[in-house]
Design an enzyme around this catalytic site. Structure first.
Site, PDB file in Angstrom:
ATOM      1  N   GLU A  62      39.260  40.640  57.913  1.00  0.00           N
ATOM      2  CA  GLU A  62      40.649  40.435  58.370  1.00  0.00           C
ATOM      3  C   GLU A  62      41.252  39.199  57.697  1.00  0.00           C
ATOM      4  O   GLU A  62      40.588  38.182  57.544  1.00  0.00           O
ATOM      5  CB  GLU A  62      40.652  40.234  59.890  1.00  0.00           C
ATOM      6  CG  GLU A  62      42.058  40.045  60.438  1.00  0.00           C
ATOM      7  CD  GLU A  62      42.161  40.466  61.895  1.00  0.00           C
ATOM      8  OE1 GLU A  62      41.876  41.641  62.198  1.00  0.00           O
ATOM      9  OE2 GLU A  62      42.510  39.611  62.718  1.00  0.00           O
ATOM     10  N   LYS A  71      46.179  54.878  75.973  1.00  0.00           N
ATOM     11  CA  LYS A  71      46.574  54.451  74.619  1.00  0.00           C
ATOM     12  C   LYS A  71      45.944  55.379  73.578  1.00  0.00           C
ATOM     13  O   LYS A  71      46.604  55.792  72.628  1.00  0.00           O
ATOM     14  CB  LYS A  71      46.117  52.993  74.442  1.00  0.00           C
ATOM     15  CG  LYS A  71      46.677  52.293  73.260  1.00  0.00           C
ATOM     16  CD  LYS A  71      46.690  50.769  73.435  1.00  0.00           C
ATOM     17  CE  LYS A  71      45.395  50.083  73.137  1.00  0.00           C
ATOM     18  NZ  LYS A  71      45.513  48.623  73.088  1.00  0.00           N
ATOM     19  N   ARG A 114      50.615  45.281  71.098  1.00  0.00           N
ATOM     20  CA  ARG A 114      51.718  44.735  71.879  1.00  0.00           C
ATOM     21  C   ARG A 114      52.110  43.368  71.346  1.00  0.00           C
ATOM     22  O   ARG A 114      53.272  43.055  71.163  1.00  0.00           O
ATOM     23  CB  ARG A 114      51.303  44.590  73.355  1.00  0.00           C
ATOM     24  CG  ARG A 114      52.457  44.130  74.219  1.00  0.00           C
ATOM     25  CD  ARG A 114      51.995  43.643  75.569  1.00  0.00           C
ATOM     26  NE  ARG A 114      51.222  42.413  75.464  1.00  0.00           N
ATOM     27  CZ  ARG A 114      50.730  41.767  76.498  1.00  0.00           C
ATOM     28  NH1 ARG A 114      50.880  42.252  77.723  1.00  0.00           N
ATOM     29  NH2 ARG A 114      50.044  40.647  76.339  1.00  0.00           N
ATOM     30  N   GLY A 115      51.114  42.512  71.077  1.00  0.00           N
ATOM     31  CA  GLY A 115      51.383  41.108  70.727  1.00  0.00           C
ATOM     32  C   GLY A 115      51.181  40.255  71.957  1.00  0.00           C
ATOM     33  O   GLY A 115      51.265  40.734  73.096  1.00  0.00           O
ATOM     34  N   ASP A 116      50.861  38.985  71.711  1.00  0.00           N
ATOM     35  CA  ASP A 116      50.615  38.077  72.839  1.00  0.00           C
ATOM     36  C   ASP A 116      51.905  37.657  73.514  1.00  0.00           C
ATOM     37  O   ASP A 116      52.936  37.525  72.861  1.00  0.00           O
ATOM     38  CB  ASP A 116      49.862  36.834  72.347  1.00  0.00           C
ATOM     39  CG  ASP A 116      48.369  37.064  72.392  1.00  0.00           C
ATOM     40  OD1 ASP A 116      47.897  37.720  73.332  1.00  0.00           O
ATOM     41  OD2 ASP A 116      47.675  36.601  71.467  1.00  0.00           O
ATOM     42  N   GLN A 166      38.199  42.987  70.365  1.00  0.00           N
ATOM     43  CA  GLN A 166      38.338  41.532  70.384  1.00  0.00           C
ATOM     44  C   GLN A 166      36.979  40.947  70.022  1.00  0.00           C
ATOM     45  O   GLN A 166      35.945  41.602  70.211  1.00  0.00           O
ATOM     46  CB  GLN A 166      38.756  41.115  71.805  1.00  0.00           C
ATOM     47  CG  GLN A 166      38.943  39.634  72.042  1.00  0.00           C
ATOM     48  CD  GLN A 166      40.004  39.044  71.146  1.00  0.00           C
ATOM     49  OE1 GLN A 166      39.746  38.828  69.960  1.00  0.00           O
ATOM     50  NE2 GLN A 166      41.180  38.767  71.685  1.00  0.00           N
ATOM     51  N   LYS A 173      39.031  33.148  54.613  1.00  0.00           N
ATOM     52  CA  LYS A 173      37.990  32.278  54.025  1.00  0.00           C
ATOM     53  C   LYS A 173      37.065  33.127  53.155  1.00  0.00           C
ATOM     54  O   LYS A 173      36.075  33.698  53.661  1.00  0.00           O
ATOM     55  CB  LYS A 173      37.169  31.607  55.143  1.00  0.00           C
ATOM     56  CG  LYS A 173      37.959  30.587  55.941  1.00  0.00           C
ATOM     57  CD  LYS A 173      37.075  30.024  57.055  1.00  0.00           C
ATOM     58  CE  LYS A 173      37.857  29.137  57.982  1.00  0.00           C
ATOM     59  NZ  LYS A 173      37.221  29.013  59.304  1.00  0.00           N
ATOM     60  N   ALA A 229      49.968  36.864  63.927  1.00  0.00           N
ATOM     61  CA  ALA A 229      48.914  36.246  64.759  1.00  0.00           C
ATOM     62  C   ALA A 229      48.383  34.999  64.058  1.00  0.00           C
ATOM     63  O   ALA A 229      48.507  34.872  62.847  1.00  0.00           O
ATOM     64  CB  ALA A 229      47.781  37.223  64.991  1.00  0.00           C
ATOM     65  N   THR A 280      46.976  40.769  59.603  1.00  0.00           N
ATOM     66  CA  THR A 280      47.595  40.588  60.924  1.00  0.00           C
ATOM     67  C   THR A 280      49.108  40.438  60.806  1.00  0.00           C
ATOM     68  O   THR A 280      49.655  40.232  59.725  1.00  0.00           O
ATOM     69  CB  THR A 280      47.017  39.364  61.667  1.00  0.00           C
ATOM     70  OG1 THR A 280      47.406  38.190  60.970  1.00  0.00           O
ATOM     71  CG2 THR A 280      45.514  39.440  61.795  1.00  0.00           C
TER      72      THR A 280
END
Ligand code: FAD
Length: 291
Positions: free
Chosen positions: A17, A168, A107-109, A179, A275, A51, A48
């Site tokens: 990611e 969903k 959704r997003g935070d 997560q 990284k 984020a 992302t």
């Protein structure tokens, strides 16, 4: 390539990611880092959307660049909370036009501001609302969703979380990425429960290599993940020595991935956080294990 094709194979693989730059001036260095990671030829790379402080407008550009220059399949993230319909529908059109095949529908935070704001006028309350709009737009994306082995922090309990997760998936998610977690047993327990609830799509476990002590608090705050004593001891012992902590964090993540492969997982997603050295080291550690 649609990721559903990848998940049909038996090959063991890693995906990485990356996140877009926080500022315009950081674009070149982020692009370079993402290209270095792409050169490792992971099974796919996810980019992302806003984020970790990254700006959302570069998500597509980075995803397109990785796909066209390095032929690495990409997964572009998209969040919807508090967005207007117009914005979201135009993003979906942009993704279609860019030839994006895989979209992570999120959704997003909820920022503290959003949490206290009036939600009655929102078009999007949950990721499922975005999935419905993607489907209705006629876009032929392979859609992924997020899931939480240690339950989403806003959920009342795991039963409720899994109930909404099933909705969903039924709405159109072809796979789920988890997560981060630091104890694989939590993942195995979660897998058992979601399979029992009839969620049968591929699950991609997400592993975060913690390579400096400062990351620990932030990672736990964001994810609410449980820190096993074995991991805490490692941070206590090596946290003040950057090189030692990096080596220990990479070793811990490698160990987690080997255990996941040994227990039937085919693709592990590494939260490589722009990284390349960390991504490369983990890949090297697994060179004889990966197909
Ligand atoms: P949802 O699926 O909407 O779930 C959020 C909460 O609402 C859960 O408690 C769920 O149980 C509940 N819920 C779901 N549906 C309903 C319903 N119909 N009615 C009532 N309750 C419901 N954030 C970013 O900003 N950008 C990113 O790129 C990004 N990438 C991520 C990638 C992964 C793999 C993960 C795990 C997280 C990512 N996040 C990202 C963070 C994510 O946006 C947050 O975790 C967010 O709080 C929830 O997003 P979600 O899509 O899981 O939401």
């Amino acid at each position: 390539m649609k990721l559903t094709e990848l998940f049909k194979t038996d090959t063991l693989s890693l995906s990485f990611e990356v996140f877009p730059p926080k500022t315009d001036t950081a674009f070149d260095s982020v692009k370079k880092a993402t290209e270095e990671i792409a050169k490792l030829k992971p099974s796919f790379m996810s980019v992302t959307y806003g984020a970790g402080g990254g700006t959302s407008r570069y998500t597509l550009e980075i995803a397109k660049n990785i796909k066209s220059r390095y032929a690495v399949p990409t997964l572009a993230h998209l969040t919807c909370v508090s967005s207007t319909k117009e914005t979201v529908l135009s993003k979906i059109e942009e993704m279609k036009a860019a030839g994006i095949e895989n979209v992570m529908a999120l959704r997003g935070d909820l920022t503290p501001e959003l949490e206290t704001s009036d939600r009655s006028g929102w078009c999007y309350h949950h990721a499922i609302d975005l999935i419905h709009d993607i489907k209705e737009s006629g876009a032929d994306f392979c859609i992924g969703g997020a899931c939480y082995p240690e339950i989403h922090p806003e959920s009342f309990d795991q039963k409720e979380d899994i109930k909404y997760l099933k909705e969903k998936v039924d709405a159109g998610c072809s796979f789920l990425t988890t997560q981060m977690f630091f104890d694989n047993n939590l993942l195995y327990n979660f897998l058992y429960k979601i399979r029992e609830a009839g969620i049968l799509v591929p699950i991609v476990p997400g592993v975060m290599p913690i390579t400096n002590a400062n990351q620990v608090d932030r990672a736990i705050k964001l994810s609410g993940s449980f820190m096993p004593q074995r991991f805490k001891s490692l941070v206590d012992k090596f946290g003040s020595s950057p090189d030692a902590m990096k080596q220990a964090g990479i070793a811990y993540a490698t160990d987690q991935i080997i255990d996941l492969f040994a227990n039937g997982i085919k693709n592990v997603h590494v939260y490589s956080m722009n990284k390349p050295d960390v991504a490369e080291k983990i890949q090297q550690n697994l060179s004889d294990i990966l197909g």
